[in-house]
Design an enzyme around this catalytic site. Structure first.
Site, PDB file in Angstrom:
ATOM      1  CG  ASP A 102      -1.986   1.003   1.217  1.00 38.33           C
ATOM      2  OD1 ASP A 102      -2.027   1.805   0.272  1.00 38.33           O
ATOM      3  OD2 ASP A 102      -2.780   1.072   2.168  1.00 38.33           O
ATOM      4  CE  LYS A 130      -5.072  -1.211  -1.332  1.00 37.75           C
ATOM      5  NZ  LYS A 130      -5.454  -0.558  -0.075  1.00 37.75           N
ATOM      6  CG  PHE A 151      -9.822  -1.006   2.973  1.00 39.65           C
ATOM      7  CD1 PHE A 151      -8.579  -0.847   3.570  1.00 39.65           C
ATOM      8  CD2 PHE A 151     -10.675  -1.989   3.448  1.00 39.65           C
ATOM      9  CE1 PHE A 151      -8.196  -1.648   4.633  1.00 39.65           C
ATOM     10  CE2 PHE A 151     -10.288  -2.795   4.518  1.00 39.65           C
ATOM     11  CZ  PHE A 151      -9.057  -2.629   5.107  1.00 39.65           C
ATOM     12  CG  ASP A 158      -7.518  -7.621   8.488  1.00 46.58           C
ATOM     13  OD1 ASP A 158      -6.504  -7.314   7.825  1.00 46.58           O
ATOM     14  OD2 ASP A 158      -7.799  -7.098   9.583  1.00 46.58           O
ATOM     15  NE  ARG A 164      -6.597 -11.662   9.103  1.00 46.05           N
ATOM     16  CZ  ARG A 164      -5.743 -10.664   8.906  1.00 46.05           C
ATOM     17  NH1 ARG A 164      -5.217 -10.474   7.719  1.00 46.05           N
ATOM     18  NH2 ARG A 164      -5.427  -9.850   9.895  1.00 46.05           N
TER      19      ARG A 164
HETATM   20  P1  IMP Z   1       1.563  -0.397   3.851  1.00 42.21           P
HETATM   21  O1  IMP Z   1       2.589  -0.408   4.950  1.00 42.21           O
HETATM   22  O2  IMP Z   1       0.858   0.919   3.791  1.00 42.21           O
HETATM   23  O3  IMP Z   1       2.161  -0.781   2.515  1.00 42.21           O
HETATM   24  O4  IMP Z   1       0.431  -1.445   4.201  1.00 42.21           O
HETATM   25  C1  IMP Z   1       0.660  -2.352   5.171  1.00 42.21           C
HETATM   26  C2  IMP Z   1      -0.452  -3.249   5.593  1.00 42.21           C
HETATM   27  O5  IMP Z   1      -1.700  -2.576   5.624  1.00 42.21           O
HETATM   28  C3  IMP Z   1      -0.673  -4.431   4.687  1.00 42.21           C
HETATM   29  O6  IMP Z   1       0.237  -5.471   4.926  1.00 42.21           O
HETATM   30  C4  IMP Z   1      -2.089  -4.805   5.092  1.00 42.21           C
HETATM   31  O7  IMP Z   1      -2.073  -5.583   6.254  1.00 42.21           O
HETATM   32  C5  IMP Z   1      -2.728  -3.469   5.389  1.00 42.21           C
HETATM   33  N1  IMP Z   1      -3.544  -3.001   4.232  1.00 42.21           N
HETATM   34  C6  IMP Z   1      -3.222  -2.070   3.308  1.00 42.21           C
HETATM   35  N2  IMP Z   1      -4.196  -1.914   2.399  1.00 42.21           N
HETATM   36  C7  IMP Z   1      -5.164  -2.798   2.744  1.00 42.21           C
HETATM   37  C8  IMP Z   1      -6.462  -3.126   2.181  1.00 42.21           C
HETATM   38  O8  IMP Z   1      -6.908  -2.611   1.142  1.00 42.21           O
HETATM   39  N3  IMP Z   1      -7.169  -4.074   2.844  1.00 42.21           N
HETATM   40  C9  IMP Z   1      -6.723  -4.697   3.977  1.00 42.21           C
HETATM   41  N4  IMP Z   1      -5.528  -4.421   4.528  1.00 42.21           N
HETATM   42  C10 IMP Z   1      -4.758  -3.480   3.925  1.00 42.21           C
END
Ligand code: IMP
Ligand code: MG
Length: 180
Positions: A102, A130, A151, A158, A164
């Site tokens: 993300d 994303k 999202f 989840d 999940r």
């Molecule tokens: P990041 O550090 O922003 O890249 O995202 C880290 C964590 O956020 C991921 O490993 C997911 O556990 C959670 N996450 C990010 N986007 C989503 C989503 O669309 N649905 C569910 N969990 C998400």
């Protein structure tokens, strides 16, 4: 549960077909190496199980636990280590597998942490990326699917620890997210 969903973004068959291709890429890359797959808990479990069933090569599997989203759809900023690596990855070829890239903050941190353990090589594989400008400049080597900045839940992902177990990826209806 289906009543909570807005639309299905990636269907079950579509996911399974893509995994055939991805597993073949990984087989070619790792078949003569010393692969240790490191799954990031908990979101990657379904992806890892389906992927590894298709990867008939010698490998080891371990998990690392981190928690960054505390029961909401927005990042908290903090990353808490909830499970350390059990295997020694020094001089091994490590492939970190996570559910979604993300902002990249989580994988950026994990990459640095594992990099300090002296692996021979270190690559990242995510189920979803994303389509947003990532805050962190982290190279992701393997991506199953690129999706818009929405999202999503299912296939390991989840919302407040639910959904999940869905075998597909879907968005939630606004009322469900809005319930606070
Ligand atoms: P990041 O550090 O922003 O890249 O995202 C880290 C964590 O956020 C991921 O490993 C997911 O556990 C959670 N996450 C990010 N986007 C989503 C989503 O669309 N649905 C569910 N969990 C998400
Ligand atoms: Mg996660």
């Amino acid at each position: 549960m289906r009543d909570d969903l807005d639309k299905i973004l990636l269907g079950e068959n579509q996911i399974q077909q893509r995994l055939d291709e991805l597993a073949e890429e990984l087989r070619v890359e790792y078949e003569h190496k010393d692969l240790t797959v490191v799954g990031v808990l908990t979101g990657s479990v379904m992806f890892i199980a389906d992927l590894l069933k298709r990867l008939p090569i010698r490998l080891r599997l371990d998990y690392i636990g981190v928690s960054s989203y505390r029961g909401s759809t927005a990042p908290s900023g903090d990353l808490v280590l909830t499970k350390k690596l059990g295997l020694d990855v020094r001089d091994h070829d490590v492939l970190v597998v996570d559910d979604v890239f993300d902002t990249g903050a989580t994988l950026g941190r994990i990459r640095r942490m594992i990099g300090e353990l002296g692996p021979r090589s270190l690559k990242l594989c995510v189920f979803l990326e994303k389509e947003i400008p990532h805050a962190e400049d982290v190279p992701v080597d393997y991506v199953a699917f690129r999706i818009p900045n929405e999202f999503v839940v299912g296939y390991g992902l989840d919302y407040r620890e639910r959904y999940r177990n869905l075998p597909y990826v879907a968005t939630l209806r606004q009322e469900v997210i809005g319930e606070g």
